[in-house]
Design a protein around this motif. Structure first.
Motif, PDB file in Angstrom:
ATOM      1  N   GLN A 191      49.520  54.170  40.660  1.00 32.36           N
ATOM      2  CA  GLN A 191      48.459  55.123  40.361  1.00 32.36           C
ATOM      3  C   GLN A 191      47.119  54.408  40.174  1.00 32.36           C
ATOM      4  OE1 GLN A 191      48.742  58.101  40.923  1.00 32.36           O
ATOM      5  NE2 GLN A 191      50.369  59.181  39.866  1.00 32.36           N
ATOM      6  N   LEU A 192      47.140  53.231  39.530  1.00 32.28           N
ATOM      7  CA  LEU A 192      45.902  52.473  39.384  1.00 32.28           C
ATOM      8  C   LEU A 192      45.368  52.063  40.753  1.00 32.28           C
ATOM      9  CD1 LEU A 192      43.805  51.052  37.554  1.00 32.28           C
ATOM     10  CD2 LEU A 192      45.256  49.016  37.669  1.00 32.28           C
ATOM     11  N   ALA A 193      46.249  51.614  41.625  1.00 27.40           N
ATOM     12  CA  ALA A 193      45.827  51.258  42.989  1.00 27.40           C
ATOM     13  C   ALA A 193      45.146  52.443  43.657  1.00 27.40           C
ATOM     14  CB  ALA A 193      47.037  50.795  43.804  1.00 27.40           C
ATOM     15  N   ASN A 194      45.727  53.621  43.518  1.00 28.54           N
ATOM     16  CA  ASN A 194      45.132  54.824  44.101  1.00 28.54           C
ATOM     17  C   ASN A 194      43.759  55.101  43.530  1.00 28.54           C
ATOM     18  OD1 ASN A 194      48.091  56.947  44.675  1.00 28.54           O
ATOM     19  ND2 ASN A 194      47.547  54.936  45.445  1.00 28.54           N
ATOM     20  N   SER A 195      43.573  54.831  42.225  1.00 28.86           N
ATOM     21  CA  SER A 195      42.278  55.097  41.596  1.00 28.86           C
ATOM     22  C   SER A 195      41.187  54.167  42.125  1.00 28.86           C
ATOM     23  CB  SER A 195      42.388  54.957  40.071  1.00 28.86           C
ATOM     24  OG  SER A 195      42.408  53.602  39.668  1.00 28.86           O
TER      25      SER A 195
ATOM     26  N   ASP B 124      48.079  58.317  53.786  1.00 28.27           N
ATOM     27  CA  ASP B 124      49.363  59.013  53.781  1.00 28.27           C
ATOM     28  C   ASP B 124      50.023  58.916  52.407  1.00 28.27           C
ATOM     29  OD1 ASP B 124      51.762  60.184  54.316  1.00 28.27           O
ATOM     30  OD2 ASP B 124      52.297  58.905  56.014  1.00 28.27           O
ATOM     31  N   VAL B 125      49.618  59.801  51.501  1.00 28.43           N
ATOM     32  CA  VAL B 125      50.154  59.746  50.134  1.00 28.43           C
ATOM     33  C   VAL B 125      51.602  60.215  50.082  1.00 28.43           C
ATOM     34  CG1 VAL B 125      49.417  62.052  49.446  1.00 28.43           C
ATOM     35  CG2 VAL B 125      49.607  60.258  47.724  1.00 28.43           C
TER      36      VAL B 125
ATOM     37  N   TYR C  76      43.730  59.164  43.676  1.00 26.14           N
ATOM     38  CA  TYR C  76      42.999  58.861  44.901  1.00 26.14           C
ATOM     39  C   TYR C  76      41.821  59.819  45.059  1.00 26.14           C
ATOM     40  CZ  TYR C  76      42.048  57.834  49.803  1.00 26.14           C
ATOM     41  OH  TYR C  76      41.442  57.479  50.990  1.00 26.14           O
ATOM     42  N   ARG C  77      42.015  61.081  44.685  1.00 24.26           N
ATOM     43  CA  ARG C  77      40.912  62.053  44.746  1.00 24.26           C
ATOM     44  C   ARG C  77      39.820  61.700  43.740  1.00 24.26           C
ATOM     45  NH1 ARG C  77      42.469  66.623  42.928  1.00 24.26           N
ATOM     46  NH2 ARG C  77      44.713  66.341  42.664  1.00 24.26           N
ATOM     47  N   GLN C  78      40.193  61.156  42.583  1.00 27.75           N
ATOM     48  CA  GLN C  78      39.176  60.755  41.616  1.00 27.75           C
ATOM     49  C   GLN C  78      38.325  59.606  42.165  1.00 27.75           C
ATOM     50  OE1 GLN C  78      39.002  63.014  39.315  1.00 27.75           O
ATOM     51  NE2 GLN C  78      40.916  63.727  40.247  1.00 27.75           N
ATOM     52  N   PHE C  79      38.969  58.704  42.879  1.00 31.00           N
ATOM     53  CA  PHE C  79      38.224  57.623  43.537  1.00 31.00           C
ATOM     54  C   PHE C  79      37.240  58.205  44.549  1.00 31.00           C
ATOM     55  CE2 PHE C  79      38.036  55.326  47.596  1.00 31.00           C
ATOM     56  CZ  PHE C  79      37.269  54.226  47.217  1.00 31.00           C
ATOM     57  N   GLN C  80      37.669  59.160  45.344  1.00 29.88           N
ATOM     58  CA  GLN C  80      36.797  59.754  46.351  1.00 29.88           C
ATOM     59  C   GLN C  80      35.622  60.470  45.711  1.00 29.88           C
ATOM     60  OE1 GLN C  80      39.960  61.986  48.367  1.00 29.88           O
ATOM     61  NE2 GLN C  80      39.645  60.734  50.183  1.00 29.88           N
ATOM     62  N   LEU C  81      35.870  61.153  44.582  1.00 28.51           N
ATOM     63  CA  LEU C  81      34.790  61.847  43.890  1.00 28.51           C
ATOM     64  C   LEU C  81      33.762  60.857  43.340  1.00 28.51           C
ATOM     65  CD1 LEU C  81      36.758  64.616  41.972  1.00 28.51           C
ATOM     66  CD2 LEU C  81      35.104  64.955  43.817  1.00 28.51           C
ATOM     67  N   ARG C  82      34.227  59.763  42.753  1.00 27.71           N
ATOM     68  CA  ARG C  82      33.292  58.746  42.252  1.00 27.71           C
ATOM     69  C   ARG C  82      32.477  58.143  43.392  1.00 27.71           C
ATOM     70  NH1 ARG C  82      37.813  56.922  39.574  1.00 27.71           N
ATOM     71  NH2 ARG C  82      37.811  54.983  40.767  1.00 27.71           N
ATOM     72  N   LYS C  83      33.123  57.928  44.507  1.00 29.41           N
ATOM     73  CA  LYS C  83      32.438  57.361  45.667  1.00 29.41           C
ATOM     74  C   LYS C  83      31.366  58.311  46.182  1.00 29.41           C
ATOM     75  CE  LYS C  83      33.430  55.292  50.190  1.00 29.41           C
ATOM     76  NZ  LYS C  83      34.512  54.988  51.166  1.00 29.41           N
TER      77      LYS C  83
END
Length: 278
Positions: free
Chosen positions: A59-63, A167-168, A259-266
């Motif tokens: 999960q951390l990797a995804n973030s 591909d989650v 992963y979606r949280q990472f995309q939102l921050r980006k």
């Protein structure tokens, strides 16, 4: 959902139930032989603590935007000590290769030895799409190198599968596969009896005993370690789950939430072309 759901810092919608404040923990999670150190010799199963370390690491990797899109299985010949040393050498070379290629070194691994099967290890890795061809060639060549002490190759077989890094579904399918050696007696305190693989079945893990491993059974790379998690927590970019309960659904547990949280921050860090004009 009976648990209180914590609002997400990263979007306006409530976070899924499993991202709520920790609802498990030592007071209500039953962990057989919990007093035994995880690194005790001769472990038979992946413990609850080990399982959640792997889960939170992914999960951390995804973030960070690193979906775990590569699957590597390495089977070894020879003694346990030679196999372990060969694997350590491979990881050291892989870390150096990632550094040379300037890509993140992100992986988790699990050792297995079911009956009538060679000792082997399953790895789950993040390999950026642009580096997948190089990674496949490098992995094949590296795992075919002979041991300089006896001129024999310690690797009996190998298989690498890489997919596009969005591909989650495949990510979590492989994760459930490599954690199939989970302790069958993990359950919830207060149950009259803990049915074998009750926890595993709840979350779609096919629990199957994977033999005795005389050394560290599971592991993670430094970039998704406990220390990396603490740093991400301080930045407000992550919080570990640590435990699941019966209120968490299959879909929530194996989601692309981080992963979606990472995309939102980006997206928030990159102003749109229109806003840059004003």
């Amino acid at each position: 959902m009976s648990a209180k759901t914590k609002a997400s810092k990263f979007n306006d919608r409530p976070a899924p139930a499993e991202w709520a404040e920790l609802r498990g923990g030592p007071d209500n999670l039953y962990i057989p032989f919990s007093g035994m150190p995880i690194r005790s010799k001769g472990t038979r199963y992946i413990s609850a603590a080990e399982f959640f370390r792997l889960y939170d690491a992914v999960q951390l990797a995804n973030s960070y935007g690193w979906l775990m899109n590569a699957e590597l299985t390495i089977s070894f010949g020879g003694s346990d000590a030679r196999s372990q040393n060969a694997f350590r050498l491979f990881l050291a070379r892989y870390r150096a290769w990632c550094d040379y290629q300037q890509i993140p070194c992100v992986y988790v691994y699990v050792w297995e030895r079911p009956p009538n099967t060679r000792l082997h290890t399953h790895l789950q890795l993040h390999i950026p799409d642009k580096a997948q061809g190089k990674a496949a060639a490098w992995t094949r060549q590296t795992l075919e190198l002979a041991d300089p002490t006896n001129r024999e190759c310690p690797v009996a077989d190998k298989k690498l599968v890489v997919r596009k890094s969005t591909d989650v579904v495949s990510q979590w399918a492989w994760f459930r596969y490599i954690t199939k050696g989970i302790d069958p007696r993990i359950g919830w305190q207060g149950d009259l009896g803990v049915e074998d693989y009750q926890f595993a079945r709840r979350f779609g893990i096919r629990g199957v005993a994977q033999g005795i491993i005389p050394f560290k059974r599971t592991g993670r790379s430094l970039q998704i370690s406990d220390r990396a998690q603490r740093l991400a927590i301080r930045r407000g970019e992550f919080h570990p789950v640590g435990a699941m309960d019966w209120n968490s659904t299959f879909e929530e547990t194996w989601s692309d939430y981080w992963y979606r949280q990472f995309q939102l921050r980006k997206e928030r860090a990159t102003p749109s072309a229109i806003s840059r004009l004003f």
